[in-house]
Design a protein around this motif. Sequence first.
Motif, PDB file in Angstrom:
ATOM      1  N   UNK A  15      -3.471 -60.191  30.706  1.00 38.24           N
ATOM      2  CA  UNK A  15      -4.459 -59.104  30.611  1.00 38.24           C
ATOM      3  C   UNK A  15      -3.964 -58.023  29.651  1.00 38.24           C
ATOM      4  N   UNK A  16      -2.667 -57.719  29.708  1.00 36.99           N
ATOM      5  CA  UNK A  16      -2.094 -56.705  28.805  1.00 36.99           C
ATOM      6  C   UNK A  16      -2.232 -57.145  27.349  1.00 36.99           C
ATOM      7  N   UNK A  17      -1.987 -58.434  27.084  1.00 35.29           N
ATOM      8  CA  UNK A  17      -2.117 -58.948  25.723  1.00 35.29           C
ATOM      9  C   UNK A  17      -3.579 -58.934  25.268  1.00 35.29           C
ATOM     10  N   UNK A  18      -4.470 -59.364  26.136  1.00 37.21           N
ATOM     11  CA  UNK A  18      -5.902 -59.362  25.810  1.00 37.21           C
ATOM     12  C   UNK A  18      -6.385 -57.943  25.517  1.00 37.21           C
ATOM     13  N   UNK A  19      -5.946 -56.976  26.328  1.00 36.94           N
ATOM     14  CA  UNK A  19      -6.355 -55.587  26.111  1.00 36.94           C
ATOM     15  C   UNK A  19      -5.815 -55.044  24.788  1.00 36.94           C
ATOM     16  N   UNK A  20      -4.588 -55.423  24.435  1.00 38.78           N
ATOM     17  CA  UNK A  20      -4.026 -54.983  23.149  1.00 38.78           C
ATOM     18  C   UNK A  20      -4.844 -55.542  21.989  1.00 38.78           C
ATOM     19  N   UNK A  21      -5.267 -56.793  22.110  1.00 39.60           N
ATOM     20  CA  UNK A  21      -6.115 -57.407  21.075  1.00 39.60           C
ATOM     21  C   UNK A  21      -7.460 -56.675  21.006  1.00 39.60           C
ATOM     22  N   UNK A  22      -8.026 -56.350  22.166  1.00 35.97           N
ATOM     23  CA  UNK A  22      -9.311 -55.645  22.193  1.00 35.97           C
ATOM     24  C   UNK A  22      -9.207 -54.241  21.583  1.00 35.97           C
ATOM     25  N   UNK A  23      -8.084 -53.580  21.800  1.00 35.31           N
ATOM     26  CA  UNK A  23      -7.873 -52.261  21.179  1.00 35.31           C
ATOM     27  C   UNK A  23      -7.865 -52.418  19.657  1.00 35.31           C
ATOM     28  N   UNK A 109       3.294 -47.345  26.367  1.00 36.20           N
ATOM     29  CA  UNK A 109       2.536 -47.434  25.106  1.00 36.20           C
ATOM     30  C   UNK A 109       1.035 -47.486  25.378  1.00 36.20           C
ATOM     31  N   UNK A 110       0.650 -48.199  26.423  1.00 34.77           N
ATOM     32  CA  UNK A 110      -0.769 -48.278  26.778  1.00 34.77           C
ATOM     33  C   UNK A 110      -1.322 -46.906  27.150  1.00 34.77           C
ATOM     34  N   UNK A 111      -0.605 -46.210  28.017  1.00 37.33           N
ATOM     35  CA  UNK A 111      -1.072 -44.894  28.463  1.00 37.33           C
ATOM     36  C   UNK A 111      -1.057 -43.894  27.308  1.00 37.33           C
ATOM     37  N   UNK A 162     -14.389 -47.436  27.036  1.00 37.26           N
ATOM     38  CA  UNK A 162     -14.299 -48.410  28.138  1.00 37.26           C
ATOM     39  C   UNK A 162     -13.031 -49.252  27.983  1.00 37.26           C
ATOM     40  N   UNK A 163     -12.741 -49.681  26.753  1.00 38.45           N
ATOM     41  CA  UNK A 163     -11.541 -50.490  26.501  1.00 38.45           C
ATOM     42  C   UNK A 163     -10.291 -49.710  26.890  1.00 38.45           C
ATOM     43  N   UNK A 164     -10.246 -48.423  26.557  1.00 45.63           N
ATOM     44  CA  UNK A 164      -9.065 -47.626  26.902  1.00 45.63           C
ATOM     45  C   UNK A 164      -8.961 -47.380  28.407  1.00 45.63           C
ATOM     46  N   UNK A 165     -10.078 -47.266  29.086  1.00 42.86           N
ATOM     47  CA  UNK A 165     -10.034 -47.144  30.553  1.00 42.86           C
ATOM     48  C   UNK A 165      -9.455 -48.422  31.153  1.00 42.86           C
ATOM     49  N   UNK A 166      -9.899 -49.575  30.656  1.00 41.55           N
ATOM     50  CA  UNK A 166      -9.362 -50.861  31.127  1.00 41.55           C
ATOM     51  C   UNK A 166      -7.884 -51.001  30.776  1.00 41.55           C
ATOM     52  N   UNK A 167      -7.494 -50.427  29.634  1.00 46.32           N
ATOM     53  CA  UNK A 167      -6.087 -50.459  29.227  1.00 46.32           C
ATOM     54  C   UNK A 167      -5.218 -49.678  30.214  1.00 46.32           C
ATOM     55  N   UNK A 168      -5.701 -48.518  30.651  1.00 44.65           N
ATOM     56  CA  UNK A 168      -4.960 -47.724  31.636  1.00 44.65           C
ATOM     57  C   UNK A 168      -4.858 -48.484  32.962  1.00 44.65           C
ATOM     58  N   UNK A 169      -5.942 -49.136  33.359  1.00 37.91           N
ATOM     59  CA  UNK A 169      -5.910 -49.948  34.589  1.00 37.91           C
ATOM     60  C   UNK A 169      -4.869 -51.059  34.459  1.00 37.91           C
ATOM     61  N   UNK A 170      -4.796 -51.669  33.279  1.00 41.66           N
ATOM     62  CA  UNK A 170      -3.801 -52.731  33.039  1.00 41.66           C
ATOM     63  C   UNK A 170      -2.384 -52.185  33.161  1.00 41.66           C
ATOM     64  N   UNK A 171      -2.155 -50.978  32.656  1.00 39.24           N
ATOM     65  CA  UNK A 171      -0.820 -50.386  32.759  1.00 39.24           C
ATOM     66  C   UNK A 171      -0.445 -50.136  34.219  1.00 39.24           C
ATOM     67  N   UNK A 172      -1.422 -49.736  35.029  1.00 38.08           N
ATOM     68  CA  UNK A 172      -1.165 -49.533  36.460  1.00 38.08           C
ATOM     69  C   UNK A 172      -0.880 -50.870  37.155  1.00 38.08           C
TER      70      UNK A 172
END
Length: 198
Positions: A15-23, A109-111, A162-172
Motif C-alpha cells: 500500500x505504501x508503494x502504491x500510494x507513492x506511485x499515486x502521489x 516522508x509520507x507525513x 484525497x491521495x495525501x489523506x490516504x498517504x497519511x493513513x498508510x503512514x499510520x
Amino acid sequence: MYKKQMIFQKIVCMAALIMAVLVFVSSLGFATDLYDVMSKAVDYPGTEWQYEKVPGATVYYDTFEFNSAYTGVSIVLLIITLLLFITNTHSRRKYYIGNYIATGLVAAAQIASAVWCVPQILSYKSQYQNEVDFEALKAFSKDWGTLYKGPDETFWFDLCCVIFILLIITSLLLAANVFFKITVMKAEREAIGRGKGE
C-alpha cells in the motif's frame, strides 16, 4: 497471530508503494485541467508584458514552481518507499534495526510530503475558485474553442488531497505494523523461552 501479522505487513508495504506511485501520478496530472482551460488565456506569462485575457487566469502559471517541486517530492518519496523492499521489511519474519529505520523514514516522508503539499494545493484551489472571472472564462472558451470548467470543477485539486489523506493513513498503518510486529516477536520469544524451560 504470526501469519496474520505477516500478511498485514505485506499489504501495508505494498500500500505504501502504491500510494507513492499515486502521489507521483497526481503530481503529473495536477495542472492538467488548468492547462486545458487557461494556458491560452494569458499572453506573455511571466514577463513585464503579461496580459490576462481572463482575469485570474495566471493561476495556471502560478502553479509551475510548486508543481515542479511536487514532482520532485513525489520521486524522493517513491525512492524512500523502496527502502521497505530493499530491507525486506515487507517479508521479514524478524525485524532488525534496518527495518525499523526504513519504516520510520517512509512514514516520516509520507507525513512530511502531505503536510507540505496539501496546504499549497488548497491555496491554489482557492485562488482558482475565488480569483478567476468565470463569466469571462466562459466567453473566452466560446470564442477561442478552449475547454471551460466552472468553479466547482476541481477534480485534480480534490484528487490530490484525497491521495495525501490516504498517504497519511498508510503512514499510520506502517506504525501500527511495527507495534504488531514487536508484539508478535515478543510472544514468539516468550514461547521459545517456555519451550526451553520445559
